[in-house]
Design an enzyme around this catalytic site. Structure first.
Site, PDB file in Angstrom:
ATOM      1  N   ALA A 255       0.736  -1.320   0.012  1.00  0.00           N
ATOM      2  CA  ALA A 255      -0.030  -0.046  -0.221  1.00  0.00           C
ATOM      3  C   ALA A 255       0.777   1.255   0.030  1.00  0.00           C
ATOM      4  O   ALA A 255       2.163   0.964   0.252  1.00  0.00           O
ATOM      5  CB  ALA A 255      -1.000   0.005   1.151  1.00  0.00           C
ATOM      6  N   GLU A 291      -0.051   2.725   6.866  1.00  0.00           N
ATOM      7  CA  GLU A 291      -0.250   3.891   5.871  1.00  0.00           C
ATOM      8  C   GLU A 291      -0.905   5.100   6.668  1.00  0.00           C
ATOM      9  O   GLU A 291      -0.362   5.981   6.340  1.00  0.00           O
ATOM     10  CB  GLU A 291      -1.055   3.435   4.715  1.00  0.00           C
ATOM     11  CG  GLU A 291      -0.627   2.076   4.168  1.00  0.00           C
ATOM     12  CD  GLU A 291       0.767   2.038   3.767  1.00  0.00           C
ATOM     13  OE1 GLU A 291       1.387   3.191   3.585  1.00  0.00           O
ATOM     14  OE2 GLU A 291       1.114   1.038   3.556  1.00  0.00           O
TER      15      GLU A 291
HETATM   16  N1  TRP Z   1       5.651   3.831   1.228  1.00  0.00           N
HETATM   17  C1  TRP Z   1       5.154   2.482   1.180  1.00  0.00           C
HETATM   18  C2  TRP Z   1       4.841   1.948   2.528  1.00  0.00           C
HETATM   19  O1  TRP Z   1       5.599   1.666   3.201  1.00  0.00           O
HETATM   20  C3  TRP Z   1       5.738   1.449   0.177  1.00  0.00           C
HETATM   21  C4  TRP Z   1       6.150   1.763  -1.072  1.00  0.00           C
HETATM   22  C5  TRP Z   1       7.075   2.348  -1.605  1.00  0.00           C
HETATM   23  C6  TRP Z   1       5.530   1.279  -2.403  1.00  0.00           C
HETATM   24  N2  TRP Z   1       7.100   2.319  -3.197  1.00  0.00           N
HETATM   25  C7  TRP Z   1       6.350   1.445  -3.320  1.00  0.00           C
HETATM   26  C8  TRP Z   1       3.978   0.719  -2.352  1.00  0.00           C
HETATM   27  C9  TRP Z   1       5.828   1.332  -4.797  1.00  0.00           C
HETATM   28  C10 TRP Z   1       3.753   0.532  -3.797  1.00  0.00           C
HETATM   29  C11 TRP Z   1       4.390   1.010  -4.871  1.00  0.00           C
HETATM   30  O2  TRP Z   1       3.733   1.798   2.922  1.00  0.00           O
HETATM   31 ZN    ZN Z   2       5.754   2.701   4.957  1.00  0.00          ZN
END
Ligand code: TRP
Ligand code: ZN
Length: 850
Positions: A255, A291
């Protein structure tokens, strides 16, 4: 041949952005093959910058027009972006570009999933939407206008004007481009509301494809619980009028925390008793929380650059595990977290892909969304909290939130708030961020004149690029038990800072039994010569649930290792200790289910390799099978009782209590199925009214070598439900006999429902193969070849998922020469492919360099 292994980016070369952005206006004219993106961006020179080149990232964009302060300009455009002459004062940049979301299979930037438009911008996907300084230290407010016929059109922030064919959104909170999101499609919502502590009324929605609206209620409850928890525990309130979640079928990861518009892999939000297991429910609750928690740890306070990724991810994983511990069982959550940490992070840390929690260089940042950054990053936060104490932790966090709100920060900023609130010098602690590898903690004991002494020594083995390591700060939680099983020293925290250090406990009446590293207080490998009698004693008496479980695991492991290396028979003492623990009805059934589960084949392979023995995947599998047979035989009456005592009557609930009962009953059923040819499992399958019971029964039938009819019936029952069919694919491969796993996988990739374009389906097949160690490592190399074939096919479409799955090969140096040769050949075949993505080249290159 073009060298796709792109340039290496270094943390040490960080330079502030040349231009800052105050405001972004975007207009999207949606079209599957020719979406137009119009941007109007207010730039100003950054007084802190040393370089004044105006560079905007941009990839796979067709530039239609560009203007500065209303005057058309002709920028110099390359594959990576554009440069242009600009005034030495604030100015307005305008551009129009064209993109083709329907032809974007990388699932990064703006793409389509089942006819719906959606975006994924972290880490560097915004540059596939328009020209922009696509780096997290450039933060701006966004106003977005979406034009299209779709019923629902969403973006970040609060809704603005909308009407026939358009919708506008405004996000007042400055954010980096990686948090931008847009969704448009004929979606339906599950609505709700939440009132924050200070009385702000927030509209909540989960948006899904028509037909999925019945699978949103659980996610919505999890969201409201998360909002309340972050107010109560961290004092953090939500800060917009609306919070939207969207479920998307085609998604590379779990997510994404886009401001006010979280986008979820549908597998991580959609839940119903009929289609989701207890494990799915718990995971969904945790990811929704994760999230949501990013709204403060990630969004309000973001990362200066991608090397600081653990600043948001380690902290947010830590926060979501605290949340799960509070919602469910703290010890069970801790034990489960350590099982995954060892399976994924220790594996990474002890192979060619080992890297710092804060990496210092990369070619493709997407390759660093790893167990090390996430899970070890969370362990580091947990250690910090243990070292400074709960109160100081709260104070430091309050300072972090007030001081850095609205900023793009570094690990130094994070550690400074702790140093200032506690007066502690954290320079040595900081090595947790800059030294890769899992520390080995050796302990010897001495007993003299009523004083018990623990002599510790620590050593971290070399990792790629880091031959020598310095001692780290290790918080070691220790308790002592007297000969009768009573605790004579309650948990105390030893703080180890030297390579060798001793701690004495005077005034004891008898030599105690130590319980070391309680709660797994540091992510290390503990090495201690001990006896199985002592392990059985700790399993029976330790007051620390983690170490109680750990004692059982060590006992099981010791017996298994002797079965594997010496052909020993199943250990009767282990079976006796197991019997005693499982019979103790005062213990949480979830805890007993964890005790009943044997160490995984992967865990055993890791341990053997660490001890200098080349693991034989077939021998490991066979020994584990033999022990399971012995457990089934020896414990049959007890297992039968446990099964019947833990049937849950009435309507299904995914809560911790009933889930725990099902976990224990189904653990027992898996063993009983080895005795009764699957008769009880077949009954359960026929009677099941929820997916937990249905899937557990089907698994047991496969273990018993039965279930062909049920496998067919399961498909017929669920063929319209993508997420359940993913389970159907994965199950057949995960439980295939070692010699058949590659064949079954190959056959399933020919099934009409297989598509490599959907990452969930790809993981359910090829990922399941990699997760069946004896099958994947079959001596004829069929597993290696099949995976490599599919990685080569997927790479041109979806480099991110391809690269991630290369880690199936990361353990290759553990194995015998024949297997190593087979794997090397596959890795070289991948590496040699012309036009291989930067993502996959980097991964294969690092793995081959082992
Ligand atoms: N930041 C998101 C999390 O940790 C994860 C994430 C990073 C992500 N790159 C992504 C999700 C690309 C989907 C596609 O929750
Ligand atoms: Zn995250």
């Amino acid at each position: 041949m073009k060298d796709m292994a792109g340039p290496t980016i270094y943390l040490s070369e960080y330079a502030p952005p040349a231009y800052l952005v105050d405001e972004v206006h975007l207009t999207f004219r949606l079209d599957p093959n020719a979406t137009r993106v119009l941007s109007r961006i207010r730039f100003r020179p950054n007084p802190e910058a040393t370089d004044t080149t105006f560079f905007l990232h941009g990839e796979q964009l067709t530039l239609i027009s560009a203007a500065i302060d209303g005057q058309p300009v002709s920028p110099e455009v390359s594959d990576e972006g554009l440069t242009c002459a600009v005034p030495d004062a604030p100015f307005t940049w305008e551009a129009e570009v064209e993109i083709a979301p329907a032809r974007n299979f990388a699932l990064e930037g703006l793409y389509m999933s089942n006819g719906m438009y959606c975006t994924q911008c972290e880490a560097e996907g915004f540059r596939k939407i328009t020209y922009y300084p696509d780096r997290p230290d450039v933060m701006a407010t966004f106003t977005v206008r979406i034009e299209g016929d779709e019923k629902v059109k969403l973006s970040n922030g609060n809704p603005g004007a909308s009407g026939e064919g358009f919708a506008e959104w405004h996000d007042p909170w400055p954010k980096p481009a990686y948090l931008f999101a847009l969704v448009a499609g004929d979606l339906v919502n599950h609505p709700d509301r939440f009132t924050t502590k200070s009385g702000k009324d927030v509209e909540l929605n989960i948006w899904v494809r028509p037909g999925d609206e019945g699978k949103c209620a659980f996610g919505m409850e999890a969201l409201k619980k998360s909002m309340t928890w972050d107010e109560d525990v961290y004092g953090r309130e939500y800060d917009l009028d609306i919070f939207n979640i969207v479920a998307v079928d085609d998604f590379n990861m779990g997510a994404m925390e886009n401001k006010g518009l979280n986008i979820f892999n549908s597998s991580c939000v959609l839940a119903s008793p009929e289609t989701s297991t207890d494990g799915n429910f718990e995971r969904i609750e945790a990811i929704i929380a994760h999230e949501y928690f990013h709204n403060w740890t990630g969004n309000r306070i973001t990362c200066r650059d991608w090397f600081q990724l653990c600043l948001k991810e380690g902290l947010t994983v830590y926060r979501d595990s605290q949340f799960t511990a509070d919602m469910r069982s703290e010890p069970v959550k801790r034990i489960s977290d350590v099982i995954t940490l060892r399976a994924r992070q220790f594996r990474e840390d002890n192979g060619p892909l080992a890297h710092n929690v804060r990496p210092e260089s990369f070619q493709e940042i997407n390759n660093f969304y790893t167990a090390t950054v996430y899970e070890k990053g969370a362990e580091v936060i947990g250690m910090l909290k243990e070292l400074v104490g709960d109160e100081a932790y709260d104070k430091a966090l309050d300072l972090y939130f007030t001081r850095h709100d609205g900023q793009a920060c570094t690990i130094e900023d994070w550690l400074t708030v702790f140093e200032e609130t506690t007066g502690r010098d954290l320079s040595q602690f900081k090595r947790w961020y800059s030294q890769a590898g899992t520390p080995r903690l050796k302990v010897r004991e001495a007993w003299e004149d009523g004083t018990y002494t623990l002599h510790f020594s620590q050593m971290t083995p070399p990792t790629p690029g880091q031959p020598d390591k310095l001692p780290q700060v290790l918080p070691i939680a220790v308790g002592l038990l007297g000969p009768n099983g009573d605790e004579v020293q309650e948990t105390t925290l030893l703080e180890m800072t030297e390579a060798e250090q001793s701690f004495a406990f005077p005034g004891l009446a008898a030599k105690p039994v130590p319980s070391i590293l309680r709660g797994f207080s540091a992510p290390v490998i503990l090495e201690r010569e001990t006896t199985n009698a002592e392990r059985a004693f700790l399993l029976a008496h330790d007051t620390d649930p983690f170490n109680k479980w750990e004692a059982g695991r060590m006992l099981a492991k010791d017996g298994l290792l002797r079965m594997i290396t010496d052909g020993a028979a199943p250990d009767a003492a282990y079976l006796g200790a197991l019997q005693a623990t499982l019979s103790d009805d005062s213990l949480d059934p979830a805890f007993r289910a964890l005790v009943l589960a044997l160490p995984s084949e992967e865990d055993l392979a890791q341990t053997l390799f660490d001890a200098g023995v080349t693991p034989d995947p077939d021998a490991i599998h066979a020994a584990r099978e033999r022990l399971l047979e012995a457990m089934a035989e020896e414990l049959e009456p007890l297992l039968t009782r446990l099964y019947h005592d833990h049937q849950v009557p009435g309507a299904y609930s995914p809560d911790a209590g009933p889930s725990a009962a099902r976990a224990l009953a189904n653990g027992a059923l898996a063993l009983l199925s080895r005795r009764d040819g699957g008769a009880l499992a077949a009954q359960q399958y026929a009677a099941a009214d929820n997916m937990t019971q249905q899937l557990a029964a089907l698994t047991c039938l496969l273990i018993a070598g039965k279930g062909a009819n049920e496998v067919k019936a399961f498909y017929d029952q669920w063929q319209a439900d993508r997420l359940v069919i993913d389970k159907w694919f994965a199950l057949q491969i995960a439980y295939a006999a070692p010699g058949e796993a590659a064949g079954v996988t190959g056959m399933l990739t020919q099934h009409p429902d297989f598509t490599m374009k959907n990452p969930n389906r790809f993981r359910a097949t090829l990922g399941a193969l990699a997760g069946n160690p004896a099958g994947f490592h079959a001596k004829d190399g069929a597993g290696y070849r099949l995976l490599a074939d599919w990685l080569l096919q997927l790479d041109p479409l979806n480099p991110q998922t391809t690269a991630r799955m290369c880690s199936a090969f990361e353990t290759w140096k553990r194995y015998d020469a024949d297997r190593q040769d087979l794997i090397r050949a596959e890795l070289e075949r991948i590496a040699a492919k012309p036009g291989l993505s930067r993502d996959t080249s980097e991964m294969v290159g690092r793995i081959l360099a082992a």
